[in-house]
Motif scaffolding. Sequence first.
Motif, PDB file in Angstrom:
ATOM      1  N   ARG A 232       1.117  44.261  -7.308  1.00  0.00           N
ATOM      2  CA  ARG A 232       2.264  44.899  -6.653  1.00  0.00           C
ATOM      3  C   ARG A 232       2.125  46.425  -6.588  1.00  0.00           C
ATOM      4  O   ARG A 232       2.442  47.051  -5.581  1.00  0.00           O
ATOM      5  CB  ARG A 232       3.545  44.553  -7.410  1.00  0.00           C
TER       6      ARG A 232
ATOM      7  N   PRO B 182      12.426  47.685 -12.937  1.00  0.00           N
ATOM      8  CA  PRO B 182      12.779  46.320 -12.530  1.00  0.00           C
ATOM      9  C   PRO B 182      14.034  45.863 -13.270  1.00  0.00           C
ATOM     10  O   PRO B 182      14.134  46.048 -14.482  1.00  0.00           O
ATOM     11  CB  PRO B 182      11.568  45.489 -12.975  1.00  0.00           C
TER      12      PRO B 182
ATOM     13  N   THR C 107       9.227  34.991  -1.505  1.00  0.00           N
ATOM     14  CA  THR C 107      10.073  35.898  -2.296  1.00  0.00           C
ATOM     15  C   THR C 107      10.142  37.300  -1.690  1.00  0.00           C
ATOM     16  O   THR C 107      10.594  38.249  -2.352  1.00  0.00           O
ATOM     17  CB  THR C 107       9.533  36.024  -3.745  1.00  0.00           C
TER      18      THR C 107
ATOM     19  N   ALA D  50       7.775  39.683  -3.755  1.00  0.00           N
ATOM     20  CA  ALA D  50       8.273  40.133  -5.066  1.00  0.00           C
ATOM     21  C   ALA D  50       7.327  39.750  -6.210  1.00  0.00           C
ATOM     22  O   ALA D  50       7.667  39.941  -7.374  1.00  0.00           O
ATOM     23  CB  ALA D  50       9.657  39.539  -5.319  1.00  0.00           C
TER      24      ALA D  50
ATOM     25  N   SER E 100       9.662  40.068  -9.533  1.00  0.00           N
ATOM     26  CA  SER E 100      10.666  41.025 -10.024  1.00  0.00           C
ATOM     27  C   SER E 100      11.231  41.845  -8.863  1.00  0.00           C
ATOM     28  O   SER E 100      10.595  41.973  -7.809  1.00  0.00           O
ATOM     29  CB  SER E 100      10.033  41.964 -11.058  1.00  0.00           C
ATOM     30  N   THR E 101      12.428  42.371  -9.081  1.00  0.00           N
ATOM     31  CA  THR E 101      12.981  43.345  -8.136  1.00  0.00           C
ATOM     32  C   THR E 101      13.704  44.426  -8.941  1.00  0.00           C
ATOM     33  O   THR E 101      14.044  44.218 -10.111  1.00  0.00           O
ATOM     34  CB  THR E 101      14.043  42.753  -7.166  1.00  0.00           C
TER      35      THR E 101
ATOM     36  N   ARG F 288      16.611  45.327  -8.255  1.00  0.00           N
ATOM     37  CA  ARG F 288      18.058  45.049  -8.164  1.00  0.00           C
ATOM     38  C   ARG F 288      18.446  44.000  -9.207  1.00  0.00           C
ATOM     39  O   ARG F 288      17.602  43.225  -9.651  1.00  0.00           O
ATOM     40  CB  ARG F 288      18.402  44.427  -6.798  1.00  0.00           C
TER      41      ARG F 288
ATOM     42  N   ASP G  63      19.532  40.682  -9.310  1.00  0.00           N
ATOM     43  CA  ASP G  63      19.433  39.742  -8.196  1.00  0.00           C
ATOM     44  C   ASP G  63      19.316  38.309  -8.708  1.00  0.00           C
ATOM     45  O   ASP G  63      18.214  37.771  -8.858  1.00  0.00           O
ATOM     46  CB  ASP G  63      18.200  40.105  -7.350  1.00  0.00           C
TER      47      ASP G  63
ATOM     48  N   LEU H 137      16.978  35.653  -7.084  1.00  0.00           N
ATOM     49  CA  LEU H 137      15.520  35.632  -7.189  1.00  0.00           C
ATOM     50  C   LEU H 137      15.040  34.403  -7.971  1.00  0.00           C
ATOM     51  O   LEU H 137      14.050  33.775  -7.610  1.00  0.00           O
ATOM     52  CB  LEU H 137      15.020  36.919  -7.864  1.00  0.00           C
TER      53      LEU H 137
END
Length: 483
Positions: free
Chosen positions: A164, A225, A252, A255, A294-295, A297, A299, A302
């Motif tokens: 990422r 994250p 995703t 993500a 992962s994000t 936010r 969330d 997810l």
Amino acid sequence: MSSTLPASVASAVERIRAVLGPAGCLEDPADVEPYLVDFRRLYRGATPLVACPASTADVAAVLAICHELGVAVVPHGGNTSYCGGATPHESGDEIVLSLRRMNRVREVDAGNFSLTVDAGCLLTEVQAAAEAADRYFPLALGSEGSCQIGGNLATNAGGLNALRYGVARDLVLGLEVVLADGRVIDGLSSLRKDNTGYDLRNLFIGAEGTLGVITAASLKLFPRPRTVEPAFVAVPDMGAAVQLLARTRAATGDAVTSFEFLPRIAVELTTRHVPGVADPLDRPYEAYVLCEVSTARDDPALRSLLEGTLEQAIHDGLALDAVLAESLAQRAALWRMRESVPEGQRAEGASIKHDVSVPVAALPRFVAEATAAVLAIVPAGRLVAYGHVGDGNLHFNVSVPLGEDGTAFLAHAEAMHEAVHGIVRRYRGSISAEHGIGRLKREALARHKGHVELEVMRAIKQALDPKGILNPGKVLPEPDAGR
Ligand SMILES: Cc1cc2nc3c(=O)[nH]c(=O)nc-3n(C[C@H](O)[C@H](O)[C@H](O)COP(=O)(O)OP(=O)(O)OC[C@H]3O[C@@H](n4cnc5c(N)ncnc54)[C@H](O)[C@@H]3O)c2cc1C
């Protein structure tokens, strides 16, 4: 020791003592010992002095002295290199330069999403400084509690989040570097854009201390994250793992932060040898993936997205079983298993290692061909091919056959390297995806790189280090090696 030293080295030692004082010089054999042996215990060197400068000016002074006298210097970070890069030569004529006292976080700029640190900061210290400012520094390796950020940059480390966030090189905004003759490049900018001529900083990243000593770095930070969902997934084989990667990335919204492949034997070695590691699934499977999405936010969606993707993958035969972590402790346990594979393999006895990369889609064919090639050499060899599949990077290792002698097994190392690297070349892959060249892979580099590339590398070395004092015998092969 100094009575047998060449006059130039003895003189350098004396002058460095005068500059750094007792706090900056290790000479007692017991103090020097940890600097003489590499992490894998492949090399044992000798040195009259471990210089421990406390500032960039100190580093500049040490290098100016060594340059003037033509004395070799071996930069030394956390000593976790797998290639013997930070170990001095057996001759005992090289001075080790440890960055360990240069461990200040110079500045954290949360607004600019950047921080500036001394090269001797441990990677965990850099991560913690970012976190304290509610930011994230994504470089993560199994050795993060021991390796230094300077060593990470000098080896262009990859690690668990490269898929990422990129490798170490991608996380650098600016560098401060001391050149072989003691001049300092002050390139500590924290700009995202700067097209003003040659990109000098990238010369020093991945150069393994052969072109200059990195003394500080400005690094990129990211939003922290907030939602992190790891899953441990049983898969039929590498082909299914690669398809599952593409599918999970698409489903995703890209993500996926980590996507690590583990064959069954890796789970067995860690559960057998590393206390506290347990198989998260209730029956054995051929292979597994540790996938983390992962994000930045909060969330909750997810997790259901990941669950849905894995359910569909099980339905389609790309996955066989899966477990999602229910707590931080479960997440830590999954990562502990993954990060313990080198320890488990080491405890099992001798192993022959390859740190290779090929295009991700080529991994299944590569694994099939390379497995056949190594088993043709040692039919009972035990394949432990694991790692950062999301980056096309496999640690294609072979453990000694059960009950066999490690020394006899290691005699096959050259033949195995030749066979595996030959296949890597056909896929236009790399013989060192993330561990560097050091002393271990110099000859292999001579076979792997083109003539022109090697000529340009030598020209750069000559321009920046004309006396060849920086980490001699590392990275660059002898001019006629491997030809
Ligand atoms: C358990 C374990 C897990 C690992 N996992 C990974 C992984 O996932 N990904 C990965 O890429 N690597 C991994 N490694 C390898 C290793 O941790 C990395 O290569 C790391 O970046 C080396 O950092 P170090 O500070 O220990 O450097 P050292 O080993 O001290 O030095 C490495 C090289 O860099 C040079 N050097 C060190 N500091 C400087 C400096 N300030 N300026 C110029 N040159 C310098 C040295 O001369 C040497 O050539 C792992 C190692 C272990 C033991």
